[in-house]
Design a protein around this motif. Structure first.
Motif, PDB file in Angstrom:
ATOM      1  N   LEU A   1      62.811  26.701   8.289  1.00  0.00           N
ATOM      2  CA  LEU A   1      63.480  26.058   7.127  1.00  0.00           C
ATOM      3  C   LEU A   1      63.299  27.215   5.785  1.00  0.00           C
ATOM      4  O   LEU A   1      64.390  27.562   5.140  1.00  0.00           O
ATOM      5  N   ASN A   2      62.186  27.791   5.864  1.00  0.00           N
ATOM      6  CA  ASN A   2      62.018  28.945   4.652  1.00  0.00           C
ATOM      7  C   ASN A   2      62.899  30.271   5.060  1.00  0.00           C
ATOM      8  O   ASN A   2      63.465  30.669   4.173  1.00  0.00           O
ATOM      9  N   THR A   3      62.762  30.767   6.234  1.00  0.00           N
ATOM     10  CA  THR A   3      63.374  32.123   6.264  1.00  0.00           C
ATOM     11  C   THR A   3      65.001  31.985   6.345  1.00  0.00           C
ATOM     12  O   THR A   3      65.754  32.771   5.711  1.00  0.00           O
ATOM     13  N   ILE A   4      65.336  30.766   6.955  1.00  0.00           N
ATOM     14  CA  ILE A   4      66.846  30.631   6.789  1.00  0.00           C
ATOM     15  C   ILE A   4      67.335  30.324   5.588  1.00  0.00           C
ATOM     16  O   ILE A   4      68.571  30.927   4.996  1.00  0.00           O
TER      17      ILE A   4
ATOM     18  N   VAL B   1      60.376  21.095   1.994  1.00  0.00           N
ATOM     19  CA  VAL B   1      61.373  20.450   1.200  1.00  0.00           C
ATOM     20  C   VAL B   1      60.776  20.342  -0.257  1.00  0.00           C
ATOM     21  O   VAL B   1      60.929  20.681  -1.503  1.00  0.00           O
ATOM     22  N   VAL B   2      59.433  19.717  -0.075  1.00  0.00           N
ATOM     23  CA  VAL B   2      58.768  19.205  -1.267  1.00  0.00           C
ATOM     24  C   VAL B   2      57.989  20.425  -1.831  1.00  0.00           C
ATOM     25  O   VAL B   2      57.949  20.817  -2.984  1.00  0.00           O
ATOM     26  N   GLU B   3      57.259  21.273  -1.228  1.00  0.00           N
ATOM     27  CA  GLU B   3      56.318  22.381  -1.738  1.00  0.00           C
ATOM     28  C   GLU B   3      57.272  23.819  -1.820  1.00  0.00           C
ATOM     29  O   GLU B   3      56.985  24.274  -2.784  1.00  0.00           O
TER      30      GLU B   3
ATOM     31  N   GLN C   1      55.758  19.115   8.446  1.00  0.00           N
ATOM     32  CA  GLN C   1      56.093  20.513   8.261  1.00  0.00           C
ATOM     33  C   GLN C   1      57.658  20.619   7.569  1.00  0.00           C
ATOM     34  O   GLN C   1      57.814  21.339   6.395  1.00  0.00           O
ATOM     35  N   MET C   2      58.609  19.694   7.902  1.00  0.00           N
ATOM     36  CA  MET C   2      59.725  19.672   7.155  1.00  0.00           C
ATOM     37  C   MET C   2      59.484  19.298   5.613  1.00  0.00           C
ATOM     38  O   MET C   2      60.135  19.812   4.688  1.00  0.00           O
TER      39      MET C   2
ATOM     40  N   ALA D   1      54.881  12.401   0.263  1.00  0.00           N
ATOM     41  CA  ALA D   1      56.186  13.217   0.232  1.00  0.00           C
ATOM     42  C   ALA D   1      57.050  12.555  -0.973  1.00  0.00           C
ATOM     43  O   ALA D   1      56.890  11.241  -1.005  1.00  0.00           O
ATOM     44  N   LYS D   2      57.839  13.566  -1.512  1.00  0.00           N
ATOM     45  CA  LYS D   2      58.841  12.833  -2.336  1.00  0.00           C
ATOM     46  C   LYS D   2      60.343  13.614  -1.756  1.00  0.00           C
ATOM     47  O   LYS D   2      60.755  14.618  -2.369  1.00  0.00           O
TER      48      LYS D   2
END
Ligand code: BG6
Length: 479
Positions: free
Chosen positions: A362-365, A412-414, A407-408, A3-4
Motif C-alpha cells: 500500500l505504501n510503495t504503490i 490508511v490511518v497512520e 496492516q491495512m 482505527a478511524k
C-alpha cells in the motif's frame, strides 16, 4: 488498534463470473476460455483442453450456480453487511463468440437483474470487465490477445456494458491481474489473461509482451470510451502485487529485487503513466524482442490512463544472488533465484503468509503512483472441516484476515494511504482458479460441494461470517 477508517470505506467481498456463476451454456452464453479448464488439485496443474471433451470434469461449468442462486446469496451478503460486491461480467454471455454485431440480450438482462438486486439490498457492484476469461472463439479464430484484431472486440464489449450499466455501476476494472502473465512461464496465466497456448518456447516471452501491450491498449481505449458514456465512472486497472524482497542487504540482492518488481510493475506503469517505460524498452532491445505499437496506439495509452489501482495481495516473494542460499533460478535476472523467506510461514498450498507485506505494498504503490488504491482481493485458501453440527470453525481464516486488516488500517490511518475499499476474495466458497478445486476454500459462507462436483450446493455461515460482520459494523474498529 483504534482505527478511524473513512466513513464511506467500501467493505465488501469478491468473486468472479466464471468461478461462481456456472450456467455455462444457458441463455445464449458462448463457450468461455474458462470452460475448457479441467479440475487439477493441490500441486496438480489444470489441463486446458481443445474444446470441451466428454469424460473430463470442468468445475466451472456449474461452479456454485451463483447464476441461479444470486438472490439467496445476496441476502447473506446483506446480512454480512457488505457495502460492495466485486464480480465480473462474463464476456461470452454478452458476445458469445466475441465477433457478433449485436449483443446477447439475455446476457445483458442477467447482469441488469443482478445489479438491481445488489442495489436493492444496499450493495454496490464493483465490476471487472475481463476476469481471466473471454470467448473461447477468440482463441480459435485469432489465437488470443497477441493478435491486434481482438483489441476492438474487447472495446466493443466494454462499450456495450458501460452503456447498459452506466447508471448502475461506478467502479470498473479492465483486466484482472493483467501482470500475472509477466514472466510467461506459467501456461495457465498466459491462457487466462490472453487466451494463448504457446508451444514454441523461443516465442513465449515476445508473444506474452505483445499480448500484454495489446491488452493495455484495449484497456486505455475502454477507459476513453467509458468516460464519454459516463464521466463519473471510476475505471481502474487490476494488478497482482507480490512484492519481491531482497533476501539480504547484499547490494546485488537489492538490485535483483528492483528488477523482479519492475517486471510486475510494467503493467501498472503503463496503465497509470500512459507510456512504455524505458526499462522495458531496454529489456526488449537486449532480448531482441520487437513489439508492434503504432503512434496512434501510443496516443491511446497516454489518453486512457486509469483512475485508481485495484489490486490483489496474497503473499510476498524473496530473491537472492547469494551462493549459500538455495532457490529457483529466475530466467530474466541472471544469477538470481527465488528463495523462501525464513521470517514467514505458508498456507497448505505453499503461499507465503505476510500481513506486513500488505502495508508495504500500500505504501510503495501509493508512493509510486499517487492514485487511490482498492484492495480487491486478499484471503486465505484452506481446507475447512464441516462438523456434525454443520459448523465450520475457521479461526485460521479469521487470524489471516485480522492480521491483514490490521496492516491495512495502519497504512490508511497512520501512513495516510488513500484506500477506497477492501473486498476479501471468495467471500463465498467458489472454484479455485489455480487448482480448480472446490475444497480450496476462501469463503465466510460455506458451499456444500466437493472437488468431484458432489454436494447439495447448500450455503452455511462459517465462524468467520460473524467475525467479519462485526468488523464491518464497527467500520474496522473491532477486529
Ligand atoms: C487471483 C485471481 O489470482 O487469486 C482469482 O484473481 C483467484 O481468480 C485467486 O481465484 C486465488 O487463487 P486460487 O488459485 O487459490 O483460486
Amino acid at each position: 488498534m483504534s482505527a478511524k477508517m473513512p466513513k464511506d470505506f467500501l467493505w465488501g467481498g469478491a468473486i468472479a463470473a466464471h468461478q461462481a456463476e456456472g450456467a455455462w451454456n444457458v441463455a445464449g452464453r458462448g463457450m468461455s476460455t474458462a470452460d475448457v479448464m479441467t479440475a487439477g488439485g493441490n500441486g496438480i496443474p489444470r489441463k486446458i483442453t481443445k474444446g470441451v471433451i466428454e469424460g473430463e470434469y470442468y468445475p466451472n461449468h456449474e461452479a456454485i450456480d451463483f447464476y441461479h442462486r444470486y438472490k439467496e446469496d445476496i441476502q447473506l451478503f446483506k446480512e454480512l453487511g457488505l457495502k460492495c460486491l466485486r464480480t465480473s461480467i462474463s464476456w461470452s454471455r454478452i458476445y458469445p463468440t466475441g465477433t457478433e454485431e449485436e449483443p446477447n440480450e439475455a446476457g445483458l438482462q442477467y447482469y441488469d437483474d443482478l445489479f438491481d438486486e445488489l442495489q436493492a439490498n444496499g450493495i454496490e457492484p464493483v465490476i471487472t470487465l475481463s476476469h481471466f476469461e473471454m470467448p473461447y472463439a477468440l482463441y480459435e479464430e485469432f489465437g488470443g490477445f497477441a493478435n491486434k484484431e481482438v483489441i476492438p472486440l474487447f472495446v466493443k464489449f466494454a462499450k456495450t456494458v458501460f452503456q447498459r450499466y452506466r447508471d448502475k455501476v461506478t467502479y470498473w476494472m479492465t483486466f484482472n491481474e493483467i501482470n500475472n502473465q509477466a514472466d510467461g512461464q506459467e501456461p495457465l496465466h498466459v491462457w487466462t489473461n490472453s487466451a494463448m497456448i504457446i508451444e514454441d518456447d523461443s516465442q513465449k516471452e515476445a508473444l506474452v509482451f505483445q499480448a500484454g501491450v495489446n491488452e493495455l491498449i484495449a484497456s486505455a481505449a475502454a477507459v476513453i470510451e467509458g468516460k464519454k458514456i459516463n464521466p463519473e465512472f471510476q475505471i481502474g486497472c487490476m494488478m497482482a502485487y507480490v512484492p519481491v524482497y531482497p533476501y539480504s542487504c547484499a547490494p546485488a540482492d537489492l538490485m535483483a529485487s528492483v528488477k523482479a518488481n519492475e517486471r510486475r510493475y510494467f503493467y501498472s506503469d503503463v496503465h497509470v503513466r500512459g507510456k512504455i517505460p524505458t526499462y522495458v524498452q531496454k529489456y526488449w532491445a537486449k532480448k531482441g524482442i520487437t513489439i508492434e505499437i503504432t503512434p496512434e496506439e501510443q496516443a491511446l495509452l497516454k489518453a486512457g490512463t486509469v483512475d485508481y489501482i485495484g489490486f490483489s495481495y496474497y503473499m510476498s516473494g524473496t530473491i537472492s544472488t547469494l551462493d549459500e542460499v538455495a532457490g529457483t533460478p529466475t530466467e530474466d535476472i541472471p544469477g538470481a533465484k527465488i528463495v523462501s523467506n525464513p521470517y514467514i510461514s505458508a498456507s497448505d498450498w505453499g503461499w507465503p503468509i505476510d500481513p506486513v507485506g500488505l502495508r508495504y505494498v500500500l505504501n510503495t504503490i501509493y508512493q509510486r503512483y499517487d492514485l487511490p488504491l482498492f484492495i480487491v482481493e486478499n484471503g486465505f485458501g484452506a481446507y475447512d472441516q464441516l462438523t456434525n453440527e454443520q459448523q465450520v470453525h475457521d479461526d485460521y481464516r479469521i487470524t489471516y484476515l485480522k492480521e491483514h486488516i490490521e496492516q491495512m488500517e495502519k497504512a490508511v490511518v497512520e501512513d495516510g494511504v488513500p484506500l477506497l475499499g477492501y473486498t476479501p476474495w471468495g467471500i463465498i466458497d467458489i472454484v479455485s482458479f489455480g487448482s480448480g478445486e472446490m475444497e480450496k476454500r476462501y469463503g465466510m459462507i460455506y458451499v456444500d460441494k466437493d472437488n468431484t462436483g458432489k454436494g447439495t450446493l447448500n450455503r452455511l455461515k462459517k465462524d468467520s461470517f460473524a467475525w467479519y460482520q462485526q468488523v464491518i459494523a464497527s467500520n474496522g474498529e473491532t477486529l
